[in-house]
Design a protein around this motif. Structure first.
Motif, PDB file in Angstrom:
ATOM      1  N   ASN A   1       7.597   8.453   0.534  1.00 45.48           N
ATOM      2  CA  ASN A   1       9.148   8.193   1.471  1.00 45.48           C
ATOM      3  C   ASN A   1       9.904   7.953   0.943  1.00 45.48           C
ATOM      4  O   ASN A   1      10.854   7.134   1.074  1.00 45.48           O
ATOM      5  CB  ASN A   1       7.958   8.479   2.659  1.00 45.48           C
ATOM      6  CG  ASN A   1       7.673   8.935   3.537  1.00 45.48           C
ATOM      7  OD1 ASN A   1       7.189  10.380   3.369  1.00 45.48           O
ATOM      8  ND2 ASN A   1       5.956   8.629   2.463  1.00 45.48           N
ATOM      9  N   GLY A   2      10.920   8.504   1.716  1.00 47.09           N
ATOM     10  CA  GLY A   2      12.457   7.415   1.349  1.00 47.09           C
ATOM     11  C   GLY A   2      12.318   7.140   2.948  1.00 47.09           C
ATOM     12  O   GLY A   2      12.951   8.255   3.780  1.00 47.09           O
ATOM     13  N   GLU A   3      12.950   6.010   3.199  1.00 49.77           N
ATOM     14  CA  GLU A   3      13.198   5.507   4.342  1.00 49.77           C
ATOM     15  C   GLU A   3      14.346   5.218   4.176  1.00 49.77           C
ATOM     16  O   GLU A   3      14.866   4.257   3.119  1.00 49.77           O
ATOM     17  CB  GLU A   3      12.282   4.195   5.271  1.00 49.77           C
ATOM     18  CG  GLU A   3      11.406   5.536   5.055  1.00 49.77           C
ATOM     19  CD  GLU A   3       9.973   5.118   4.449  1.00 49.77           C
ATOM     20  OE1 GLU A   3      10.963   4.065   3.250  1.00 49.77           O
ATOM     21  OE2 GLU A   3       8.574   5.346   4.458  1.00 49.77           O
TER      22      GLU A   3
ATOM     23  N   GLY B   1       7.270   1.879   8.376  1.00 46.40           N
ATOM     24  CA  GLY B   1       6.228   1.844   9.014  1.00 46.40           C
ATOM     25  C   GLY B   1       6.247  -0.037   8.329  1.00 46.40           C
ATOM     26  O   GLY B   1       7.619  -0.299   8.059  1.00 46.40           O
ATOM     27  N   GLY B   2       5.122  -0.974   8.714  1.00 47.48           N
ATOM     28  CA  GLY B   2       5.163  -1.786   7.751  1.00 47.48           C
ATOM     29  C   GLY B   2       5.899  -1.976   5.771  1.00 47.48           C
ATOM     30  O   GLY B   2       6.593  -3.995   5.900  1.00 47.48           O
TER      31      GLY B   2
ATOM     32  N   VAL C   1       0.460  -0.793  -0.469  1.00 46.51           N
ATOM     33  CA  VAL C   1      -0.570  -0.288   0.183  1.00 46.51           C
ATOM     34  C   VAL C   1       1.315   1.078  -0.464  1.00 46.51           C
ATOM     35  O   VAL C   1       1.503   1.342   1.069  1.00 46.51           O
ATOM     36  CB  VAL C   1      -0.239   0.044   1.339  1.00 46.51           C
ATOM     37  CG1 VAL C   1      -2.130   1.521   1.173  1.00 46.51           C
ATOM     38  CG2 VAL C   1      -1.956  -1.213   0.893  1.00 46.51           C
ATOM     39  N   GLY C   2       0.978   1.641  -1.041  1.00 41.07           N
ATOM     40  CA  GLY C   2       2.395   3.083  -1.155  1.00 41.07           C
ATOM     41  C   GLY C   2       1.337   4.061  -1.210  1.00 41.07           C
ATOM     42  O   GLY C   2       0.613   4.192  -1.184  1.00 41.07           O
TER      43      GLY C   2
ATOM     44  N   ALA D   1       1.752  -3.762   3.310  1.00 43.78           N
ATOM     45  CA  ALA D   1       2.699  -3.934   3.751  1.00 43.78           C
ATOM     46  C   ALA D   1       2.710  -2.201   3.514  1.00 43.78           C
ATOM     47  O   ALA D   1       2.266  -1.727   2.133  1.00 43.78           O
ATOM     48  CB  ALA D   1       3.945  -4.022   3.358  1.00 43.78           C
ATOM     49  N   GLY D   2       2.737  -1.146   4.358  1.00 44.30           N
ATOM     50  CA  GLY D   2       2.745  -0.136   3.730  1.00 44.30           C
ATOM     51  C   GLY D   2       3.282   0.993   4.709  1.00 44.30           C
ATOM     52  O   GLY D   2       3.468   0.385   6.049  1.00 44.30           O
ATOM     53  N   ASN D   3       3.398   2.284   4.539  1.00 36.33           N
ATOM     54  CA  ASN D   3       3.879   2.832   6.055  1.00 36.33           C
ATOM     55  C   ASN D   3       2.857   3.151   7.208  1.00 36.33           C
ATOM     56  O   ASN D   3       1.444   2.931   6.798  1.00 36.33           O
ATOM     57  CB  ASN D   3       4.614   4.365   5.055  1.00 36.33           C
ATOM     58  CG  ASN D   3       3.604   5.357   4.665  1.00 36.33           C
ATOM     59  OD1 ASN D   3       2.090   5.936   5.211  1.00 36.33           O
ATOM     60  ND2 ASN D   3       3.551   5.918   3.237  1.00 36.33           N
TER      61      ASN D   3
END
Lengths: 624, 624
Positions: free
Chosen positions: B379-381, B352-353, B212-213, B294-296
């Protein structure tokens, strides 16, 4: 579909029902509960109503007297509305919808605290924890849930916990609005957060223990913080309108909408009792967070709206021995919306949670020597065993000893005839609370049969014998006048049919007890104690019960009255984690003996139909 | 409330909305998704519509050219309907509602099976067991549930299991109608029976992994019996109509009905993708029993309809790090009604996830030496660590490298310009699949900036410098013609504003990487490998990325493209119990560094805004 309106007097309740509906079904829809032992099959002849106006069809029946027929009295279950109708309800046909807490329940209250407090440490089904959380900061930025977990760890609670999505959605706001002071309600058995509330509500955490009997439902409100009983109320199970015993109920449940109707009736009765008791003690339903039910398997299936039909079909299989924890709201019980229900399970289709609760409450699962538990309700169940083994049977006793299915029967409430003597040809009675006689309770019937037999009013087969001014011919055949009405009070009778019902019940119970002794290989004298539980047990005259062959002839001091052990066990289960653990072991370890597959059972039953028995040795210590 | 009707052309979709509603909100109600980076605040100027008839108010804006104003073009978000309206949607303003599986996803497919199969033994989130039960008899009369448990014990499953009341209600009938041959679907992580079906359905058990972007949603359909991916599809997250980045979405969620709207939009997108992929592979939704997302953190909060507002407020607290298992139906996801959803959690509000999944998928949590994971999405992580420690940061890169918020941006799909060279003053481009150019993807932008800088079309601050026929003045200021349209195709440009956005993104990413290195105390040469994950990573030119200072100057072979690791990790999580266990450890053990509290971060960021950097040493091996 064409609808017509039925008006019931004297209450003026009106309901719309489809054209052709029977009056019994219409009356339930109007929340009027008529006595009906047979479940609406036209067989018991109890659901009499008077039709004042309108068109209807009525099936012929032998259950109405000529005078009744002349007065426009009909059986509600066999009468079908063809136009708007006006129907009068006869007071004597009403199933009492509510009775005050009886002496019987007060009796339990005396025993309860000791038993519970000594046996089981308090760790309730639902427990509240007040938490003062430190406010989050950049240096302490764990998530809201982790913050709650961290605080709960101090109470040795295993985290993480299960939390459902709707609770999780509320948490961020509650934490901030409460300034981080919250109360968390946990279901620790299932590792779950049930509720998060603002501020400190931990002082007000209540639970419900309910004995869901076929005939009677008893509800206790318990303080979950200390295990104390706040109050107890009871009512007839309004399912009674669809039959006295579990088999009749199951058959009704198999009809279209039958299961839904019976489910709805029992839930309504429970909700009404909970509401009443909460109101009487100024407790809001939102503070009731847990409920435990103890009932036989049929009652538990109906409570949960699980199809009970396979319970009565060979090979008699329940859906489950143990039932899941669920939100009470899922089955319509009105306590806190986050409150949970846990029904107590049982080992077999005819030995359910009420008996598990009984074994739990009496502590017999933990004894060195064999104890027996006889629970005489509408079904009679008997358990025998000690800490190493437990055997159980069930006996279809019928509800005669609970005061149902007998002409002037009543439960053990004020005004019930509980004692009966014939001295010098004169009848002497006494009632509970010394109130004017209004019916006969189970203990009364035992003494009456004992005395009638002793004084030869009835023979060994229970038939009225000889001529006596006290025996007369009534609508149902011969009847004995137990109490002659004085104008304000009515005559109270025992009929030939009543006696037959009572003898069948006592035969079912005694033969079951006997089979259990035989199966276990022990003898009467090995039994340490016999616990008498159930609706009528508290006041019975043991000597009289022995004299009619309901109980064996063993020393009287071996009998102990333990009251409503289903309720008592449900309370233990509600307030103690250890009790819950023990219950699961009881269910697993108790062996059920199916009497229907025991060839010798029918022989034993037939012998026990006589007074006191065809084979006196079977009643006594000498048998082994 | 007065309602009025808005008709959208060319599709003729009509919706009724309250008097005074803005056109953007109305368009969402009509399932028309306009591009809007700012979330309807009138700031991005992208949601242009043409009003054909009707009365309305429109706020003044500098975002429309004079020619647009003359053509009755308005910003949908700033235009309020005062009567029934007719509105024309301009094709170029539409957010693409569905895009075909891109080469990018095909790229993952090549890597997936190896990684998953080697790393994790298959034990899916939901598992089916086909059971042939012996029929009950008097000699074998255990309950229905116990019979199921007894059969499951052979598979080493711990019984008793949790079974909810509605499932329990169905079991007696299913067992008998199926002649005691059933398939049981279990959620073994939670010890629960989810579903009991007639016959053998164990061969058809499917699951969904969804990334889930913020910009893009990618769904894979997985065969849970063997872990194989059956198909993958993706679409823009239609929440994009309410803003490009997570902060804009959170602000929108704080409006009345905002959370519900965003929740509904993401669920709709996911449902549409699942339906499509299931249909394409002839799989019925009822056979899809589990879904992992899986999403932020913001995306996960919106997916679950949990208030995300505290994520953006100091001290940035998520509701939870881990999320509960729930029925997918509880949040509106359409798979089997008994199917469950388990979202992957994460260590912090801005990690997040998706990142947990990335660390899981790459296996870096298990390495001897430090690895770095750079996930460049909206978002850049960045994560750095090995088997003993894991540090992570997040960088608000914005969606420029995902092709959003830049004039002619696109995702890496066919026709996207992915390569750009200037040779002898001539521009040479190539597109994905060698299709006619239709936009510029992230890798294209990196090469363009690198080349424009190298050939001095832009200066170190990214400003267009000097005069050149390829640089012209457009509506948004100066612009460079990357590709000149040929009538059938349109001009493709990079504007001064685009370059500023891209430099901000690269500065955010590089300075985050640098801070992580500083915090960890290691130096560039200690890093074993740098994994590049995320929507644009697969095709970037590492040398170009180094030349603009997006990536450090370390040996090129240390960079590995790993594709969509959020999706890959979600798959692992879905099909392997061990992967789930490891993920919980990753979440617990990963340390988040909040850059907003790091005083030196702003300095680093400002330095990184230049090409390639104000301090070249920071990019190179020499730094430590």
């Amino acid at each position: 579909m064409k609808y017509i309106v039925i008006t019931f007097y004297p209450t003026n309740k009106r309901v719309a029902v489809p054209f052709g509906s029977d009056i019994l079904t219409a009356s339930v829809k109007a929340n009027i509960f008529l006595a009906s032992s047979c479940g609406g099959k036209g067989m018991c002849g109890r659901c009499k109503v008077k039709i004042l106006s309108g068109e209807f069809d009525s099936e012929p029946t032998g259950k109405l007297s000529e005078s009744e027929k002349k007065s426009n009295i009909f059986l509600a279950c066999r009468t079908f509305a063809k136009s708007n109708l006006e129907v009068e309800i006869l007071p004597e046909t009403l199933l009492p919808s509510r009775i005050a807490p009886s002496i019987f329940e007060k009796g339990i209250e005396i025993q309860t605290p000791d038993l519970l407090k000594n046996l089981f440490p308090i760790h309730p089904l639902t427990k509240k924890y007040f938490l003062r959380l430190p406010k989050p900061s950049i240096g302490d930025s764990i998530s809201d849930i982790e913050r709650i977990y961290r605080a709960l760890k101090k109470y040795s609670i295993d985290v993480p916990l299960n939390v459902n999505i709707s609770t999780l959605r509320k948490i961020p706001q509650i934490l901030r609005e409460s300034n981080w002071e919250i109360t968390v309600t946990l279901d620790e058995d299932n590792n779950a957060i049930l509720l998060v509330e603002q501020g400190d509500t931990s002082k007000t955490n209540y639970g419900i223990a309910v004995d869901v009997g076929t005939t009677t439902i008893v509800v206790s409100l318990i303080n979950l913080n200390n295990g104390e009983t706040i109050g107890t109320e009871s009512a007839f199970n309004s399912q009674g309108v669809y039959g006295d015993d579990v088999i009749t109920r199951i058959i009704y449940a198999e009809k279209q909408q039958g299961l839904e109707t019976l489910h709805h009736l029992v839930i309504s009765t429970i909700n009404e009792l909970i509401q009443n008791i909460a109101k009487n003690h100024s407790i809001t339903l939102n503070n009731i967070t847990g409920i435990v039910s103890a009932g036989n398997m049929t009652m538990t299936h109906l409570l949960l709206k699980i199809d009970p039909s396979f319970l009565r079909r060979d090979p008699y299989i329940p859906s489950s021995n143990n039932f899941p924890t669920m939100f009470a709201a899922e089955i319509g019980i009105k306590i806190s919306p986050s409150g949970i229900l846990l029904p107590i399970g049982g080992p077999a289709s005819y030995v359910g949670g009420d008996i598990t609760a009984g074994v739990l409450a009496t502590g017999m699962y933990n004894e060195e020597n064999p104890y027996m538990l006889i629970d005489i309700g509408t079904n009679g169940e008997v358990v025998l065993g000690d800490k190493n083994w437990l055997l159980c049977v069930s006996a279809s006793a019928g509800p005669a000893f609970e005061g149902t299915g007998v002409k002037n029967g009543t439960r053990a409430i004020e005004g019930a005839i509980q004692s009966f003597k014939i001295e010098d040809g004169q009848v002497k009675i006494s009632t509970i609370g010394n109130k004017p006689p209004m019916g006969i309770c189970g203990s009364g019937y035992i003494e009456i049969i004992s005395e009638l037999f002793k004084h030869k009013f009835i023979d060994r087969a229970g038939k009225f014998a000889g001529d006596n001014e006290k025996i007369r011919n009534g609508d149902d055949g011969k009847e004995f006048i137990v109490y002659r009405g004085n104008g304000k009070t009515k005559d109270i009778l025992i009929t030939q049919v009543d006696i037959e019902n009572l003898l069948r019940a006592k035969a079912a119970i005694f033969s079951s007890i006997f089979m259990l002794i035989e199966k276990s290989g022990i003898s009467w004298e090995n039994i340490e104690k016999i616990y008498i539980a159930g609706g009528f047990g508290t006041f019975i005259n043991i000597k009289a019960a022995m004299s009619i062959g309901l109980l064996p002839n063993i020393p009287e001091e071996k009998f102990i009255f333990v009251g409503d052990t289903a309720l008592l066990g449900a309370k233990s289960f509600l307030i103690s984690k250890m009790a819950r653990k023990i219950s699961y072991d009881i269910i697993k370890n108790m062996t059920y003996i199916d009497l229907s597959t025991e060839k010798s059972y029918m022989e034993e039953y037939l012998g026990a139909l006589f007074l006191p028995h065809t084979n006196l040795e079977k009643l006594s210590l000498k048998i082994k």
